[in-house]
Motif scaffolding. Structure first.
Motif, PDB file in Angstrom:
ATOM      1  N   SER A 115      60.824  48.474  77.800  1.00 42.81           N
ATOM      2  CA  SER A 115      59.977  47.814  77.292  1.00 42.81           C
ATOM      3  C   SER A 115      58.944  48.827  76.567  1.00 42.81           C
ATOM      4  N   TYR A 117      55.831  49.163  77.094  1.00 44.13           N
ATOM      5  CA  TYR A 117      54.783  49.549  77.983  1.00 44.13           C
ATOM      6  C   TYR A 117      55.306  50.593  78.835  1.00 44.13           C
ATOM      7  N   SER A 151      43.141  40.023  74.565  1.00 38.71           N
ATOM      8  CA  SER A 151      44.171  39.343  74.854  1.00 38.71           C
ATOM      9  C   SER A 151      44.074  38.990  76.463  1.00 38.71           C
ATOM     10  N   SER A 153      46.363  39.560  78.536  1.00 37.03           N
ATOM     11  CA  SER A 153      46.898  40.637  79.263  1.00 37.03           C
ATOM     12  C   SER A 153      45.985  41.620  79.727  1.00 37.03           C
ATOM     13  N   SER A 158      46.705  39.382  85.303  1.00 35.59           N
ATOM     14  CA  SER A 158      47.704  39.154  84.527  1.00 35.59           C
ATOM     15  C   SER A 158      48.131  40.803  83.998  1.00 35.59           C
ATOM     16  N   GLN A 160      47.997  43.412  85.718  1.00 36.48           N
ATOM     17  CA  GLN A 160      48.947  43.824  86.899  1.00 36.48           C
ATOM     18  C   GLN A 160      50.308  43.182  86.709  1.00 36.48           C
ATOM     19  N   ARG A 161      50.455  41.946  86.720  1.00 41.36           N
ATOM     20  CA  ARG A 161      51.447  41.152  86.926  1.00 41.36           C
ATOM     21  C   ARG A 161      52.422  41.469  85.719  1.00 41.36           C
ATOM     22  N   LYS A 162      51.993  41.103  84.546  1.00 39.41           N
ATOM     23  CA  LYS A 162      52.794  41.257  83.401  1.00 39.41           C
ATOM     24  C   LYS A 162      53.086  42.420  82.645  1.00 39.41           C
ATOM     25  N   ILE A 163      52.299  43.624  83.033  1.00 40.84           N
ATOM     26  CA  ILE A 163      52.573  44.772  82.132  1.00 40.84           C
ATOM     27  C   ILE A 163      52.692  45.961  83.073  1.00 40.84           C
ATOM     28  N   PRO A 166      55.998  45.394  85.814  1.00 40.19           N
ATOM     29  CA  PRO A 166      57.556  45.476  84.871  1.00 40.19           C
ATOM     30  C   PRO A 166      57.725  46.936  84.519  1.00 40.19           C
TER      31      PRO A 166
END
Length: 201
Positions: A115, A117, A151, A153, A158, A160-163, A166
């Motif tokens: 990714s 990120y 965003s 994000s 969000s 913490q969970r999405k970026i 992972p």
């Protein structure tokens, strides 16, 4: 990142790299070079949209933003099996700063990340590896990760969970220890104002 490393090592704005060299750097072997050409071609189309960005802030608070093209031209030769890359006119200086402390092993670590990120965090963490920790303001972290301030994000849960989660899952395969501590304000709602990263290799 592999192209940046090679550009820095050769010290030239124009570099030639064979398919075999690319295969070695990314840690993948290819027998079907027609398929490999297609992958490099697709990658090159994306790379031509990459730009450089530099931000400066004067003591008085006035800001300057400088944008440029990272690549001027990319040529791929299927028969001769090589890639010719022409960097932008002012990119070599950036490459020296970007790759100055990277070994080839670290380059392969970077290329193993999936990714954008995790890759951006890896580059930032490596700058502070000798300290093993750093504190960064929330807005600065958004800027490093190239997140849109409007965003979804950027909503804390969000994010913490999405970026972050992972990216950490990938980075924990490289770093021996890796922890992110949230630092919150005492104001209403206790919003996050900064993050403290603690890590080691």
């Amino acid at each position: 990142m592999a192209l940046c490393f090679i550009g820095k090592e050769k010290g030239r704005a124009r570099i030639r790299i064979t398919f075999e060299e690319i295969s070695f750097l990314i840690g993948k072997k290819y027998k079907d070079y027609r398929r490999f050409f297609n992958e490099i071609d697709s990658f090159s189309q994306k790379m031509m949209s990459v730009t450089t960005k530099e931000k400066r802030i004067q003591e008085e608070g006035f800001r300057t933003s400088i944008y440029g093209s990272f690549f001027e031209k990319i040529v791929i030769k299927e028969e001769e099996r090589f890639l010719l890359v022409q960097f932008g006119s002012e990119v070599l200086f950036l490459l020296n700063n970007l790759t100055n402390n990277y070994t080839q092993f670290e380059l392969r670590e970077f290329c193993s990340l999936k990714s954008k990120y995790s890759k951006r965090l890896y580059m930032f963490l490596m700058q502070y590896l000798f300290k093993g920790e750093f504190i960064i303001q929330k807005e600065s972290l958004w800027d490093i990760l190239d997140l849109n301030a409007k965003s979804i994000s950027l909503q804390e849960n969000s994010f913490q969970r999405k970026i972050l989660a992972p990216a950490f899952n990938e980075l924990k395969g490289i770093f021996k220890t890796l922890e992110c501590l949230k630092q919150k304000s005492n104001s209403r709602g206790n919003p996050i104002i900064s993050f403290k990263f603690v890590f080691s290799k």
